[in-house]
Design a protein around this motif. Structure first.
Motif, PDB file in Angstrom:
ATOM      1  N   UNK A  94      -7.477  -0.874  -1.360  1.00 47.88           N
ATOM      2  CA  UNK A  94      -6.178  -0.303  -2.477  1.00 47.88           C
ATOM      3  C   UNK A  94      -5.375   0.744  -1.170  1.00 47.88           C
ATOM      4  N   UNK A  95      -3.632   0.425  -2.097  1.00 48.56           N
ATOM      5  CA  UNK A  95      -2.505   1.354  -0.830  1.00 48.56           C
ATOM      6  C   UNK A  95      -2.274   2.676  -1.798  1.00 48.56           C
ATOM      7  N   UNK A  96      -2.362   3.368  -0.700  1.00 52.04           N
ATOM      8  CA  UNK A  96      -1.624   4.814  -1.213  1.00 52.04           C
ATOM      9  C   UNK A  96      -2.202   5.533  -2.702  1.00 52.04           C
ATOM     10  N   UNK A  97      -1.735   5.029  -3.360  1.00 48.75           N
ATOM     11  CA  UNK A  97      -2.330   5.536  -4.975  1.00 48.75           C
ATOM     12  C   UNK A  97      -3.401   4.554  -5.328  1.00 48.75           C
ATOM     13  N   UNK A  98      -3.548   3.709  -5.050  1.00 50.49           N
ATOM     14  CA  UNK A  98      -4.723   2.600  -4.885  1.00 50.49           C
ATOM     15  C   UNK A  98      -5.241   3.311  -4.340  1.00 50.49           C
ATOM     16  N   UNK A  99      -5.377   4.227  -3.542  1.00 53.82           N
ATOM     17  CA  UNK A  99      -6.523   4.352  -2.599  1.00 53.82           C
ATOM     18  C   UNK A  99      -7.157   6.210  -3.484  1.00 53.82           C
ATOM     19  N   UNK A 100      -5.516   7.296  -4.017  1.00 52.54           N
ATOM     20  CA  UNK A 100      -5.954   7.955  -4.729  1.00 52.54           C
ATOM     21  C   UNK A 100      -7.206   7.648  -5.879  1.00 52.54           C
TER      22      UNK A 100
END
Length: 244
Positions: A94-100
């Motif tokens: 996940x990247x950025x909001x993909x982490x959140x």
């Protein structure tokens, strides 16, 4: 730009990691695709379930608001794809909001939205005098990290106003505790990256982080299992049959 880690047979098509970037409408997908290709992956931008399940790695990008991103992911069945991959031990980044969205929930502008609940906790606003946190920042890399190998002291590019500001998940049974990397903005400490078995995520944008980001992506690609050529259809078919 940093070169991907050398591996036996790296010049063979069979050794090239096959990665799907989940196409759910995020605005930064093209730069993610280019960065992964530069790091040595064969990349397809798609929301096709079978292709996403058969890939060596799945990348879930995200920019903007938590609520909008989770709605987009749900709309293309991304939640089921991610859950199915993780249940089979298949890597997801996940990247950025993909982490959140991997956390239980996110609260923005008074609106609380449920996340994918892969990790406990909630995404909340940064407590800083200057928001958003935009620009280059160093990280406190986790002990034993594979993701940050060789770039532990480098800077990465952040653009966000919200973050996971606490981490509560520890070791469960025989499973190792997740490796959590932290960063700080104006005195507010937050999760910059997590390495949790098949699920990895970064709050920063590796695709915008120059040589350090390229090396980090190459490190992640180096952890992906390689499936034998021609196995895609069988793998996807098996997953479909197992689906409720």
């Amino acid at each position: 730009m940093a070169e991907p880690s050398a591996e036996p047979g790296a010049g063979d098509a069979a050794a090239t990691p096959r990665v799907v970037v989940l196409d759910h409408g995020s605005g930064n997908v093209r730069s993610v695709v280019r960065a992964l290709e530069a790091a040595g992956a064969a990349v397809e931008l798609t929301a096709d379930r079978d292709l996403a399940l058969a890939a060596d790695g799945l990348v879930v990008p995200g920019v903007g608001a938590f609520a909008a991103t989770i709605e987009q992911v749900l709309a293309v069945g991304g939640d089921r794809i991610i859950e199915r991959r993780l249940a089979g031990g298949l890597p997801v980044l996940g990247i950025c909001v993909g982490l959140q969205i991997m956390f239980d929930a996110g609260t923005e502008h008074g609106q609380r939205s449920a996340g994918l609940a892969q990790w406990p906790g909630e995404i909340t606003g940064l407590q800083a005098s200057v928001v958003p946190h935009m620009g280059w920042n160093t990280v406190e890399a986790a002990d034993g990290t594979q993701l940050f190998r060789g770039v532990e002291s480098e800077r990465f590019y952040f653009v966000h106003s919200y973050a996971a500001r606490e981490w509560t998940m520890e070791q469960i049974g025989s499973l190792a505790a997740p490796k959590v990397t932290w960063a700080e903005h104006d005195g507010d400490r937050f999760v910059a990256a997590v390495e949790n078995d098949a699920l990895t995520a970064t709050q920063f944008h590796p695709e915008k982080s120059g040589d350090a980001g390229a090396k980090l992506l190459a490190n992640w690609l180096g952890t992906l299992p390689r499936r034998r050529p021609g196995a895609e259809g069988a793998a996807a078919g098996a997953q479909q049959e197992a689906s409720p």
